[in-house]
Structure formats: structure tokens, C-alpha cells
Design an enzyme around this catalytic site. Structure first.
Site, mmCIF file in Angstrom:
data_model
loop_
_atom_site.group_PDB
_atom_site.id
_atom_site.type_symbol
_atom_site.label_atom_id
_atom_site.label_comp_id
_atom_site.label_asym_id
_atom_site.label_seq_id
_atom_site.Cartn_x
_atom_site.Cartn_y
_atom_site.Cartn_z
ATOM 1 N N ARG A 107 0.886 -1.173 0.000
ATOM 2 C CA ARG A 107 0.000 0.000 0.000
ATOM 3 C C ARG A 107 0.916 1.213 0.000
ATOM 4 O O ARG A 107 1.722 1.390 0.921
ATOM 5 C CB ARG A 107 -0.902 0.004 1.236
ATOM 6 C CG ARG A 107 -1.541 1.366 1.466
ATOM 7 C CD ARG A 107 -2.644 1.332 2.493
ATOM 8 N NE ARG A 107 -3.805 0.652 1.962
ATOM 9 C CZ ARG A 107 -5.006 0.671 2.545
ATOM 10 N NH1 ARG A 107 -5.180 1.324 3.678
ATOM 11 N NH2 ARG A 107 -6.020 0.034 2.006
ATOM 12 N N HIS A 134 -7.540 1.032 -6.227
ATOM 13 C CA HIS A 134 -7.686 0.114 -5.078
ATOM 14 C C HIS A 134 -8.378 -1.163 -5.583
ATOM 15 O O HIS A 134 -9.524 -1.440 -5.256
ATOM 16 C CB HIS A 134 -8.510 0.808 -3.989
ATOM 17 C CG HIS A 134 -8.417 0.153 -2.643
ATOM 18 N ND1 HIS A 134 -7.601 -0.932 -2.368
ATOM 19 C CD2 HIS A 134 -9.050 0.439 -1.463
ATOM 20 C CE1 HIS A 134 -7.739 -1.274 -1.104
ATOM 21 N NE2 HIS A 134 -8.609 -0.459 -0.537
ATOM 22 N N GLN A 137 -10.107 -3.930 -3.241
ATOM 23 C CA GLN A 137 -11.388 -3.478 -2.696
ATOM 24 C C GLN A 137 -12.517 -3.735 -3.694
ATOM 25 O O GLN A 137 -13.576 -4.267 -3.341
ATOM 26 C CB GLN A 137 -11.315 -1.976 -2.378
ATOM 27 C CG GLN A 137 -12.616 -1.424 -1.846
ATOM 28 C CD GLN A 137 -12.968 -2.007 -0.490
ATOM 29 O OE1 GLN A 137 -12.151 -2.012 0.422
ATOM 30 N NE2 GLN A 137 -14.175 -2.531 -0.348
ATOM 31 N N ASP A 225 -17.398 7.108 -0.852
ATOM 32 C CA ASP A 225 -16.159 6.926 -0.099
ATOM 33 C C ASP A 225 -15.849 8.254 0.596
ATOM 34 O O ASP A 225 -16.517 9.276 0.352
ATOM 35 C CB ASP A 225 -15.030 6.510 -1.063
ATOM 36 C CG ASP A 225 -13.729 6.119 -0.361
ATOM 37 O OD1 ASP A 225 -13.736 5.929 0.870
ATOM 38 O OD2 ASP A 225 -12.699 6.004 -1.053
ATOM 39 N N CYS A 266 -16.252 1.416 1.049
ATOM 40 C CA CYS A 266 -15.106 0.542 1.340
ATOM 41 C C CYS A 266 -14.690 0.594 2.799
ATOM 42 O O CYS A 266 -13.983 -0.288 3.269
ATOM 43 C CB CYS A 266 -13.940 0.902 0.437
ATOM 44 S SG CYS A 266 -13.260 2.547 0.742
ATOM 45 N N ARG A 294 -13.113 -8.920 1.479
ATOM 46 C CA ARG A 294 -11.694 -8.611 1.225
ATOM 47 C C ARG A 294 -10.850 -9.854 1.536
ATOM 48 O O ARG A 294 -9.936 -10.207 0.806
ATOM 49 C CB ARG A 294 -11.233 -7.443 2.107
ATOM 50 C CG ARG A 294 -11.856 -6.092 1.796
ATOM 51 C CD ARG A 294 -11.361 -5.531 0.484
ATOM 52 N NE ARG A 294 -9.911 -5.386 0.447
ATOM 53 C CZ ARG A 294 -9.217 -4.360 0.968
ATOM 54 N NH1 ARG A 294 -9.871 -3.361 1.522
ATOM 55 N NH2 ARG A 294 -7.906 -4.304 0.899
HETATM 56 N N1 CP Z 1 -11.095 -0.346 2.701
HETATM 57 C C1 CP Z 1 -9.808 -0.406 3.081
HETATM 58 O O1 CP Z 1 -8.887 -0.624 2.289
HETATM 59 O O2 CP Z 1 -9.626 -0.215 4.414
HETATM 60 P P1 CP Z 1 -8.253 -0.009 5.181
HETATM 61 O O3 CP Z 1 -7.730 1.345 4.810
HETATM 62 O O4 CP Z 1 -8.617 -0.111 6.629
HETATM 63 O O5 CP Z 1 -7.296 -1.084 4.756
HETATM 64 N N1 NVA Z 2 -10.102 6.646 -0.892
HETATM 65 C C1 NVA Z 2 -9.618 6.182 0.383
HETATM 66 C C2 NVA Z 2 -9.787 4.710 0.497
HETATM 67 C C3 NVA Z 2 -9.414 4.138 1.837
HETATM 68 C C4 NVA Z 2 -9.520 2.663 1.914
HETATM 69 C C5 NVA Z 2 -8.176 6.590 0.561
HETATM 70 O O1 NVA Z 2 -7.381 6.441 -0.369
HETATM 71 O O2 NVA Z 2 -7.838 7.089 1.642
#
Ligand code: CP
Ligand code: NVA
Length: 308
Positions: A107, A134, A137, A225, A266, A294
Site C-alpha cells: 500500500r 484500489h 477493494q 467513499d 469501502c 476482502r
Molecule cells: N477499505 C480499506 O482498504 O480499508 P483499510 O484502509 O482499513 O485497509
Molecule cells: N479513498 C480512500 C480509500 C481508503 C480505503 C483513501 O485512499 O484514503
């Protein structure tokens, strides 16, 4: 060797195979304790590195638990614990990690970091979120939709709010799974043109609308989101709030979608901002099923990467 970098760059037949395997692994675990290993132990003897340059609850726990359920082991590294961005090149990090582990999930911020890691790693790399996409997700989201409503092909998905990384992966998925997307939000927060173009090139219908009521009309699924993502500056919080308030998913907006329209987010949710409690906790909300899926879908992605 297969990397899982994005939905649009993964073969559509393989994506379907991943979803099928996720579903059968989920069914096979019914009623078993979370910590019990799957009969397949497909990752026995394998070591998985989970790299986090941004915070996470779901991605971190689901990859860790999923690896263990498959009999593998994990090493979780976050923020300042890794040398990424502290002088060592990503290429060298990729070469080093490839000598220790069998699979890397990352990530990160810039998509280029993910791509460079994948270019130089000799083990598969999985995208656990970048500023742009993502994919894990949205694979879980497609699985969740189909569990509740059957094939997503031909359905209408309305995305409300910031046209962010999760929205981009929905556009990728629209092209691969054949559903329609309407994105509603202020003009300067619509998704990058490239994502829209890719979806359309694969035959998906994509609409962009500044009118949330019109956008959700006839929708089978409404998704939103956070108004501010992890890569956004907290300084824009107030301006985003003003800009995105009209796109809040509340009961009034949901009433314009189909009566059985599902609601997805998400998570983490900012209750009372992008969505109200009434919607998040309402009968059409499947937000915790998304979170659970997930786990199942990422187990299938890891198996696909390693051809196990
Ligand atoms: N939805 C998601 O990716 O959550 P986290 O940021 O908690 O991993
Ligand atoms: N759009 C959000 C998703 C978190 C899972 C971010 O990137 O922070």
C-alpha cells in the site's frame, strides 16, 4: 509470474476465476473459527510481506489472516520501519525482498512506486491501494454485489462524491465485468479521463453528472467513499465538505435509486459526512460484507499470483 496490479490489466477470465475461487473458499469455511486453517493450506511454507506506507485496518488484517488461513506466514512492515523513500531505491528494495519472501503486497502513495516494485521484483506484487487505484477493494465489492443480487453484468452503479482511487477501480471493473457506471460529483473531482476512456474502450457505459438525484435514478448499487483520501491534504477538509455536501448519500438520495439498490462504502466511513448512519446501517447496506469479502477475494488473488 503474475502480479495483481490493477483490474483492467488482469485478464477478464482470470478475474472471474478469482471470484469463483473466493466464493468456494468462503463457503468451505462456513462455521469454522477464523483462526482455523483451510484444508488446502495453499500457502504452506510461503512467506508474504505486507508493506504499508499508509494506515490500514482492513487490508492489513485481511491479508494477514488470509495468509495464515492458507497455511502461510506474514511479515508486516509499515511507515518508517521500511527503507522505501528513505534513500534505498524501490528497485533495490524489490530485489532484496524477492530474496526473502514469496509474495509482496504494498500500500503506497505514488502508483509509480508500485509499478517499479513490480518491475524489479522476482516474486508477485499485489496492489493494496495507491493514490490512483484500489483493485482488491473493488474485487471484493463485485463479489459482494453478486452474492446479494446475482451477476453484476448490465447493472447500473452510481458513484457519489470524490472520483478517487476506489472510483477508478470501479471504472476498471466496469470494463471487465460489463456494468454501467455513473459518477456524480463536482466537476473538478471527476475521475481522471484515462479511467473513463479505458472503461468505454472495453464497452462499458460511463456517465458523468453533477446532478446526484439524476445519477442515482435506476441504480442497482450506490457507492461512496471518504471526502478526503489518505493522500489528500487535511487542509482541504472544509472546502471539500462544502463542495461534496450535495453528494452525501442519505436516505433521501437513496430513495431515488431502485428500491432494492444496495449501498456500499469501502470503509473507513466518516459517518454524517459522505454517508449518514441511516444509510450505513440501513437494510440495503452491505458495507461489512464488503469488508469480510476482502479476506476471501485476496486469498484467491494470492493463489492466482502464485498459481496455487
Ligand atoms: N477499505 C480499506 O482498504 O480499508 P483499510 O484502509 O482499513 O485497509
Ligand atoms: N479513498 C480512500 C480509500 C481508503 C480505503 C483513501 O485512499 O484514503
Amino acid at each position: 509470474m503474475r502480479h495483481f496490479l490493477d483490474i483492467h490489466s488482469t485478464d477478464a477470465g482470470d478475474l472471474r476465476g478469482i471470484l469463483d475461487q473466493a466464493k468456494s473458499m468462503k463457503d468451505a469455511r462456513a462455521g469454522r473459527p477464523r483462526g482455523a486453517e483451510d484444508d488446502t493450506r495453499a500457502l504452506a511454507g510461503r512467506m508474504v510481506a505486507l508493506l504499508f506506507e499508509k494506515p490500514s485496518t482492513r487490508t492489513r488484517v485481511s491479508f494477514d489472516v488470509g495468509t495464515r488461513q492458507l497455511g502461510g506466514r506474514t511479515i508486516v512492515l509499515s511507515g518508517s520501519e521500511i527503507q522505501l523513500g528513505h534513500g534505498e531505491t524501490i528497485a533495490d528494495t524489490a530485489r532484496v525482498l524477492s530474496r526473502y519472501v514469496d509474495l509482496v503486497m504494498i500500500r503506497t502513495f505514488e502508483e509509480e512506486s508500485l509499478l517499479e516494485l513490480a518491475r524489479h521484483a522476482t516474486v508477485p506484487v499485489i496492489n493494496g491501494l495507491t493514490n490512483r487505484t484500489h483493485p482488491c477493494q473493488v474485487m471484493a465489492d463485485v463479489m459482494t454485489f453478486e452474492e446479494h443480487r446475482g451477476p453484476i453484468s448490465g447493472k447500473r452503479v452510481a458513484w457519489a462524491g470524490d472520483g478517487n482511487n476506489v472510483c477508478a477501480s470501479f471504472l476498471h471493473a466496469a470494463g471487465q465485468f460489463g456494468f454501467e457506471v455513473v459518477v456524480t460529483g463536482p466537476e473538478d473531482l471527476i475521475p481522471e479521463a484515462e479511467f473513463v476512456k479505458l472503461a468505454r474502450a472495453k464497452g462499458a457505459s460511463v456517465e458523468l453528472s453533477s446532478d446526484p438525484v439524476k445519477a442515482v435514478r435506476g441504480a442497482d448499487l450506490v457507492v461512496t467513499d471518504a471526502w478526503i483520501s489518505m493522500h489528500d491534504s487535511p487542509a482541504i477538509k472544509e472546502s471539500r465538505r462544502r463542495q461534496l455536501q450535495p453528494y452525501q448519500v442519505n436516505a433521501e438520495l437513496m430513495a431515488h435509486a431502485k428500491s432494492d439498490a444496495l449501498f456500499m462504502h469501502c470503509l473507513p466511513a466518516h459517518r454524517g459526512e459522505e454517508a449518514t448512519d441511516e444509510v450505513l446501517d440501513g437494510p440495503n447496506s452491505v458495507v461489512f460484507d464488503e469488508a469480510e469479502n476482502r479476506l476471501h477475494v485476496q486469498k484467491a488473488i494470492m493463489r492466482w499470483c502464485l498459481d496455487l
